[in-house]
Scaffold this motif. Structure first.
Motif, PDB file in Angstrom:
ATOM      1  N   ARG A  83     -48.719  -9.588 -10.819  1.00 34.65           N
ATOM      2  CA  ARG A  83     -48.667  -8.234 -10.274  1.00 34.65           C
ATOM      3  C   ARG A  83     -47.507  -8.093  -9.288  1.00 34.65           C
ATOM      4  N   ARG A  84     -47.347  -9.091  -8.412  1.00 42.47           N
ATOM      5  CA  ARG A  84     -46.266  -9.031  -7.424  1.00 42.47           C
ATOM      6  C   ARG A  84     -44.896  -9.110  -8.092  1.00 42.47           C
ATOM      7  N   PHE A 123     -39.328  -3.919 -10.083  1.00 48.39           N
ATOM      8  CA  PHE A 123     -39.045  -2.514  -9.805  1.00 48.39           C
ATOM      9  C   PHE A 123     -38.069  -2.384  -8.643  1.00 48.39           C
ATOM     10  N   ALA A 124     -38.252  -3.238  -7.616  1.00 46.81           N
ATOM     11  CA  ALA A 124     -37.477  -3.119  -6.383  1.00 46.81           C
ATOM     12  C   ALA A 124     -36.310  -4.094  -6.320  1.00 46.81           C
ATOM     13  N   HIS A 133     -36.585  -4.766   1.633  1.00 42.86           N
ATOM     14  CA  HIS A 133     -37.188  -3.845   0.663  1.00 42.86           C
ATOM     15  C   HIS A 133     -37.243  -4.439  -0.737  1.00 42.86           C
ATOM     16  N   SER A 134     -36.501  -5.510  -0.974  1.00 47.74           N
ATOM     17  CA  SER A 134     -36.571  -6.156  -2.282  1.00 47.74           C
ATOM     18  C   SER A 134     -37.166  -7.559  -2.196  1.00 47.74           C
ATOM     19  N   ARG A 135     -37.565  -7.997  -0.979  1.00 46.41           N
ATOM     20  CA  ARG A 135     -38.042  -9.365  -0.835  1.00 46.41           C
ATOM     21  C   ARG A 135     -39.492  -9.485  -0.377  1.00 46.41           C
ATOM     22  N   GLN A 164     -44.407  -0.265  -0.270  1.00 44.63           N
ATOM     23  CA  GLN A 164     -44.155   0.980   0.457  1.00 44.63           C
ATOM     24  C   GLN A 164     -42.923   1.697  -0.095  1.00 44.63           C
ATOM     25  N   GLN A 165     -41.878   0.932  -0.355  1.00 42.88           N
ATOM     26  CA  GLN A 165     -40.649   1.526  -0.862  1.00 42.88           C
ATOM     27  C   GLN A 165     -40.821   2.052  -2.279  1.00 42.88           C
TER      28      GLN A 165
END
Length: 117
Positions: A10-11, A17-18, A25-27, A34-35
Motif C-alpha cells: 500500500r505504501r 504516485f508521489a 513530500h516524496s519520501r 497529505q500531499q
C-alpha cells in the motif's frame, strides 16, 4: 513473528504516485498521503477553472475582433444576434474563426445583421 507485505504494498503504491514530488513530500509516508490528497483536490478544482479560463479567452478574442469592425458592434450584440438567427456556433469555434479568418467572422456578422434589420 514475520509480518506480511500488504502494508508495504500500500505504501509503495502511494510512493509511486508521489515519486515526482520534492523533498519529504516524496519520501515520508504521512506527508505523501497529505500531499496526495491536496494534489487530487487541486486537480479537481483546476479542471473546472481551466474551462472558465478558456471561455474567458474565447470571449475576449471574439470581442477584440468584432470591435475592430465597427464601434457600435460588440460581443454581446453578436451573440444575441446569433441566437436570434438560430445559428449554432459555440464560442470556441467563433474564436478560432476570429483568429484565423477575420473576414469570415465579418461575413457571419453581416449575414445575421441583414435579416434582423
Amino acid at each position: 513473528m514475520k509480518r506480511g507485505y500488504i502494508a508495504r504494498r500500500r505504501r509503495n503504491k502511494i510512493r509511486l504516485f508521489a515519486s515526482s514530488f520534492r523533498g519529504a513530500h516524496s519520501r515520508l509516508t504521512r506527508t505523501i498521503t497529505q500531499q496526495k490528497i491536496r494534489a487530487l483536490i487541486s486537480v479537481h478544482r483546476d479542471r473546472d477553472k481551466k474551462k472558465r479560463d478558456f471561455r474567458r479567452l474565447w470571449i475576449t478574442r471574439i470581442n477584440a475582433v468584432i470591435r475592430n469592425k465597427g464601434v457600435s458592434y460588440s460581443y454581446s450584440r453578436l451573440i444575441n444576434d446569433l441566437y436570434k438567427s438560430q445559428l449554432l456556433l459555440n464560442r470556441k469555434i467563433l474564436a478560432q474563426i476570429a483568429i484565423l479568418n477575420r473576414n469570415c467572422l465579418y461575413m457571419i456578422s453581416n449575414e445575421i445583421l441583414d435579416p434582423l434589420e
